[in-house]
Enzyme design. Sequence first.
Site, PDB file in Angstrom:
ATOM      1  N   THR A  40       0.812  -1.209   0.000  1.00  0.00           N
ATOM      2  CA  THR A  40       0.000   0.000   0.000  1.00  0.00           C
ATOM      3  C   THR A  40       0.849   1.264   0.000  1.00  0.00           C
ATOM      4  O   THR A  40       1.988   1.258   0.468  1.00  0.00           O
ATOM      5  CB  THR A  40      -0.948   0.009   1.221  1.00  0.00           C
ATOM      6  N   CYS A  46       2.092  11.902  -7.266  1.00  0.00           N
ATOM      7  CA  CYS A  46       2.987  10.767  -7.481  1.00  0.00           C
ATOM      8  C   CYS A  46       2.217   9.624  -8.137  1.00  0.00           C
ATOM      9  O   CYS A  46       0.988   9.607  -8.144  1.00  0.00           O
ATOM     10  CB  CYS A  46       3.560  10.284  -6.154  1.00  0.00           C
ATOM     11  N   HIS A  63       6.682   3.843  -5.808  1.00  0.00           N
ATOM     12  CA  HIS A  63       6.055   5.155  -5.566  1.00  0.00           C
ATOM     13  C   HIS A  63       7.082   6.192  -5.986  1.00  0.00           C
ATOM     14  O   HIS A  63       8.083   6.383  -5.299  1.00  0.00           O
ATOM     15  CB  HIS A  63       5.717   5.280  -4.079  1.00  0.00           C
TER      16      HIS A  63
END
Length: 198
Positions: A40, A46, A63
Amino acid sequence: MSALNGRAAAPYFDPKIGAQAISVLPGHHAVTDLPETAVTTLLGSCVAACIRDVDKGIGGLNHFLLPGEDRSDGARSARYGVHAMEVLINDILKRGGRKDRMEAKVFGGANVIDVSSKDTVGVRNAQFVKDYLRMEGIRLAASDCGGERARRVYFFPATGRASVLRLPASESRVMRRSETQLAQQAVKAPAAGGVELF
């Protein structure tokens, strides 16, 4: 076997999804093959590429803050899209995955930083990752990019299921301040709606 990379934390129980989760911070990634475990992250402008080997159930997400790559001093940083994609894909390959069995889901790229511009960081991030996947021959199975609200993404590599929680406008504004600072640091540094299932 679970691989935790960079600043990815150890698995914890997340009551929002009723399952174990591994949290990934900006500029990092995590790969796991643990069943019923999600990877997660929290995204504004982003982008996270969620990639898995569909046969082996090995996968994870990255990420990244900015598209392209850092050319300032030859250093490679996962804050930039090119390196973030390479380290995620290579980590899956090292654990027995194969590129011809990979599929991807892409999330993020909201308009939370440069809100007055049409060509936003979020738009550029989302377009970059889609172009990258096409060039690498990795199938894009789903995408939820753009808009003006931050997202919490949960990705289950074992099954390929992804859940997206859109955050309320107030939390998106907080995210804007945070991401603006991160983007400035990245350039200067040396080398909630509902749940949607994809």
